[in-house]
Design a protein around this motif. Structure first.
Motif: not given
Length: 540
Positions: A35-36, A39, A43, A69
């Motif tokens: 997920a990071s 993400y 970003l 992140a």
């Protein structure tokens, strides 16, 4: 017999018992890492677009969040890797201990079923493959599938058409049942060849001195070469298949990346996407194509796992000797064997045999080879069970059927040198409660005083199978080892076979005197020894 997939999954689930919590935590941590990373892609797209627009304040904020992140992902990834590695090490030790214990306690019919070289391969290589699959590869496969879906949906949210094109050209090969059977068969055959090679190497190393002495060096070396050639040929077949399939996969991946690059350039040219979107496209394609490659590499690993499970399960299904609480006898009058019969498969070895051995009456059992002397020893040690008849112990007029719980009362000396690698002291001190006085007495009774004259005395190192000692020296140390406990029964197999006449005479003088209140049985071909015994039994 190969187990079904359902049976193997249940087997793996049971093996993971006690580790499921940590494996689940590893799974959750890896999900957060996925997920990071996704993400971060969003970003990075946002940061590039803000930079192009000249929004400095927003760019700084997005960069700080993006770096955070990445750092969180790195920390969690490091911890999850540490946790998973530690868990797999513990799983491997546990599985190997189960396998070793099963073979240490296996019954006679299973002891002769597999070569020790094959067993070692199963305990080491096969156990590693099983634990790697259960503790890591299978979880990574699920995570890879989740990462593939997540990346696909993120890409689809940006450009549905590109997402479907990338998915369509991804090398998702559909393997037929025939392919799986063939690949599994090849892996099973490879395991058999590797087991045979391990057997040959182990025997060549163990008997290397005898091989040279017998002039068998060329013959035994040819066995090594032939076994290696068979493994090489089969591995070459597997390698050829791997090269072709990997070539197809890599070509598909490169084509997918080029298509995305061209598609992005075209979209930029038409002002339909931003530079940030172009960067996100390229990153997401890598996150779609890489999982696909990872999932495809899972296939041969899974097939190896299934083969390894069958081989390990065979060892775990071994019949084990029932462990009984040892029963130490404070007195013993005699051993009586009545109408004893035993056969190995269809070969009758001991037929309606009877005898009685009394305490204080040294007994010799003699007979030509193949008449059942060694089998009788195994029966007396309760290593095998008779087909009919009985073996009983008599103490104070009380009869007790002989069983493995009585083994603690037997001082046994096997034929040949059965020493372990280590110091002489380590070979002798197999029972921690042995006192220094008892150790000295055992050394004296076995005529093994020569140990004090060795370079390091009792701390002299002995190689595998007694290397560094003469056969006679090793035999006497093995005798001393058995005498470190005060047992009521002495069971000696060819205890004088490697000794000269003078040493034999001195040894028997000491044993006869020390064993005057014990049940002493000498299994021997030595007629001089038999003549020293009050009771002689001939096995015909």
């Amino acid at each position: 017999m190969q187990a079904s997939l359902k049976q193997q999954i249940k087997w793996a689930w049971r093996l993971a018992e006690g580790y499921k919590g940590r494996l689940f935590l590893y799974f959750i941590l890896e999900l957060i890492v996925i997920a990071s990373s996704l993400y971060f892609i969003l970003l990075s797209k946002q940061a590039i677009d803000l930079a192009v627009a000249g929004d400095r304040d927003q760019v700084k904020t997005v960069i700080i969040v993006a770096i955070s992140a990445v750092l969180i992902g790195l920390i969690l990834k490091s911890y999850s890797n540490w946790l998973n590695e530690k868990t797999r090490v513990e799983m491997l030790i546990s599985l190997q201990n189960r396998l070793i214990n099963s073979q240490m306690l296996s019954t006679w019919k299973f002891i002769k079923k597999w070569h020790s070289g094959d067993i070692q391969l199963r305990i080491n290589a096969d156990s590693n493959e099983v634990v790697q699959m259960i503790g890591n590869t299978f979880i990574v496969f699920i995570l890879t599938f989740i990462r593939l879906l997540a990346s696909f949906f993120v890409l689809w949210s940006m450009d549905p058409m590109l997402a479907f094109i990338i998915l369509a050209i991804s090398p998702l090969l559909v393997f037929s049942k025939l392919y799986f059977k063939r690949l599994r068969s090849m892996n099973a055959n490879l395991k058999k060849l590797e087991s045979y090679f391990s057997q040959v190497v182990q025997e060549n190393l163990r008997f290397r001195m005898s091989i040279r002495a017998l002039g068998m060096q060329a013959t035994r070396w040819n066995k090594v070469v032939d076994a290696q050639k068979d493994i090489y040929d089969l591995r070459s077949s597997l390698l050829n298949f791997s090269i072709v399939s990997q070539g197809i996969l890599k070509a598909s991946v490169n084509f997918g990346f080029l298509l995305t690059f061209v598609w992005g350039i075209y979209k930029l040219l038409e002002n339909e996407i931003s530079f940030g979107m172009m960067t996100a496209f390229l990153q997401l394609v890598g996150r779609i194509q890489s999982p696909v490659l990872g999932m495809m590499s899972f296939v041969p690993q899974f097939i190896k796992f299934r083969t390894a499970v069958d081989r390990i399960d065979e060892l775990l299904l071994t019949d084990l000797e029932e462990e009984e609480q040892p029963e130490v006898l404070t007195s013993l009058d005699s051993i009586a064997i009545e109408s004893l019969s035993f056969r190995y498969e269809d070969n009758l070895i001991v037929d309606n045999f009877s005898m009685e051995v009394k305490a204080g009456v040294p007994t010799a059992i003699i007979g030509s080879s193949g008449k059942g002397k060694t089998t009788l020893i195994r029966l007396l040690l309760s290593l095998v069970k008779p087909d009919s008849g009985s073996i009983s112990l008599y103490a104070d007029a009380v009869q007790s059927p002989l069983s493995s719980r009585h083994r603690i009362n037997i001082a046994y000396v096997p034929q040949g040198d059965k020493l372990f690698s280590g110091t002489i002291r380590e070979n002798l001190m197999i029972h921690h409660e042995t006192s220094a006085q008892r150790l000295e007495e055992a050394i004296y009774l076995s005529c093994a005083e020569f140990v004090y004259d060795l370079p390091e005395g009792l701390d002299t190192y002995v190689g595998e199978s007694g290397y560094g000692l003469s056969e006679g020296q090793a035999q006497r140390i093995a005798l001393a080892r058995s005498l470190t406990r005060d047992c009521k029964i002495w069971l000696f197999d060819e205890v004088t076979s490697a000794l000269d006449t003078e040493t034999t005479s001195r040894l028997l003088d000491r044993l006869m005197k020390a064993g005057k209140d014990k049940i002493v049985i000498y299994v021997t071909h030595d007629l001089a020894l038999a003549n020293r015994c009050e009771h002689v039994i001939y096995m015909k």
